[in-house]
Write a protein that holds these residues in place. Sequence first.
Motif, PDB file in Angstrom:
ATOM      1  N   ASP A 301     -53.623  34.085  71.503  1.00 16.38           N
ATOM      2  CA  ASP A 301     -53.327  33.774  73.478  1.00 16.38           C
ATOM      3  C   ASP A 301     -51.464  33.354  73.032  1.00 16.38           C
ATOM      4  O   ASP A 301     -50.936  33.148  71.444  1.00 16.38           O
ATOM      5  CB  ASP A 301     -53.735  32.981  73.682  1.00 16.38           C
ATOM      6  CG  ASP A 301     -54.086  31.825  72.846  1.00 16.38           C
ATOM      7  OD1 ASP A 301     -53.072  31.093  72.198  1.00 16.38           O
ATOM      8  OD2 ASP A 301     -54.502  30.331  73.106  1.00 16.38           O
ATOM      9  N   GLN A 302     -50.974  32.821  73.948  1.00 16.48           N
ATOM     10  CA  GLN A 302     -49.247  32.694  73.997  1.00 16.48           C
ATOM     11  C   GLN A 302     -49.193  31.595  73.305  1.00 16.48           C
ATOM     12  O   GLN A 302     -48.645  31.581  73.054  1.00 16.48           O
ATOM     13  CB  GLN A 302     -48.869  32.423  75.894  1.00 16.48           C
ATOM     14  CG  GLN A 302     -49.895  31.393  76.203  1.00 16.48           C
ATOM     15  CD  GLN A 302     -49.477  31.938  77.932  1.00 16.48           C
ATOM     16  OE1 GLN A 302     -49.174  32.311  77.566  1.00 16.48           O
ATOM     17  NE2 GLN A 302     -49.877  30.462  78.178  1.00 16.48           N
ATOM     18  N   ASN A 303     -50.245  30.533  72.676  1.00 14.01           N
ATOM     19  CA  ASN A 303     -49.765  29.434  71.936  1.00 14.01           C
ATOM     20  C   ASN A 303     -50.408  29.616  70.735  1.00 14.01           C
ATOM     21  O   ASN A 303     -50.436  28.709  69.894  1.00 14.01           O
ATOM     22  CB  ASN A 303     -50.275  28.394  72.792  1.00 14.01           C
ATOM     23  CG  ASN A 303     -49.645  28.071  74.032  1.00 14.01           C
ATOM     24  OD1 ASN A 303     -48.894  27.989  74.707  1.00 14.01           O
ATOM     25  ND2 ASN A 303     -51.425  27.782  75.125  1.00 14.01           N
TER      26      ASN A 303
END
Length: 416
Positions: A301-303
């Motif tokens: 994911d974006q993290n």
Amino acid sequence: MISQEQNEFLTQVGPGTPLGLLLRRYWFPVAAASDLNNTYTKKVRLLGEDLVLYRDKSGHLGLVQERCPHRGVSMVHGIPEQDGLRCQYHGWCFNSSGQCTEQPNEPEHSTFKDRIKIAAYKVQEMGGLIFGYMGPEPAPLLPRFDGFVVDNAIRVIGQAVLPVNWLQIMENSMDPVHTEWLHGHYHEYITTQNGSKQEVAFQRKHLKIEFDRFQYGIVKRRLLHGQTEDSDDWKVGHPVVFPYMLAVGSGGLGTYAFQMRVPIDDHHTWHVWYNAYVPGPDVEIPDNLKEVCVYEVPYKDQNGAFITDYIDGQDIMCWITQGAVADRTNEKLGTTDKGIILFRQMLKEQIAKVAKGEEPINVFRDPAANQFIELPLERKKHHFSEGFASITQRFQTKYCPVAQDLIALFERVGVH
């Protein structure tokens, strides 16, 4: 466990390595055909070699080494010609066999170009993919496995470049029991954490597993709690097609699904999920589903955290956390790992055959036997018992842009 030397023997794919020499006897996908829709060239790395895939102005495909032999620039930026690819730096032109055909600034009657040849490999297009062959001549036939050539099919291709060696992905396919835990109990745990608890068909306990050699590789079978030995999971099973493809799907749901593990180099794999959906021989396929759909499969994911709420994402998490090349010198194999042991044994056997000048298994020479290669596949696979819509959304196909259109079509024709 195995030694470090044995681990390298089974994982190193570059030119001249024992495994590399074996793998070069097979056709590998190198790109989606649509990758060349709006450009003439694409950079490709396969089996540790940097290459350029191109389509010239006559429409013919070529696959050649990336570096021009003149000054070493990349020909990814080359100029397509009627018969070949021209280096943009000084205009040297090469045809699909790698022969230099023109050197514009050399003397008119020079024979220098005739002595210049670069590495070049055969390419063919099939089922929305472009395949390359990097081995010795004569090249074998490109195998026409059922999902690639079945009629009236909707084809979608998911892809991801993963920072791992191809072998640990293939070994995952020889490990049926992980589905009970990773895709069953772990899946329930993950969905419980996010407030949407899901108990899935994958959670049934494995009572027996078995592996059978067959002409194209290995068939794996399982008997789950509550099943009889008349179940397709035990009687039929599904195959690992040697050396790099897992075939899954369900004949009863009209699906062919191939997972292809393409070794980019020792530390990277291009993973291709190839799905062919057949709603029926007489069903008119809508215009928006006629083109092969190619899409990216995300796994973080974006993290930067792994996405593990779908089956393939769970697998990817386990492959990557093993390291770029799994350290098999410290592994402790159990009784349920006999499929992994068998696959390694098959690799060693086929490497030895190539070393003796013999042909490995699953190399096709007879056109009559290569029209439509039907693979064994369960018609009633327990893990797909929740129906077409549920399974489509639980796997990486959830990221396919036309997934909902597929579900709607199959529901309309009565396949659920």
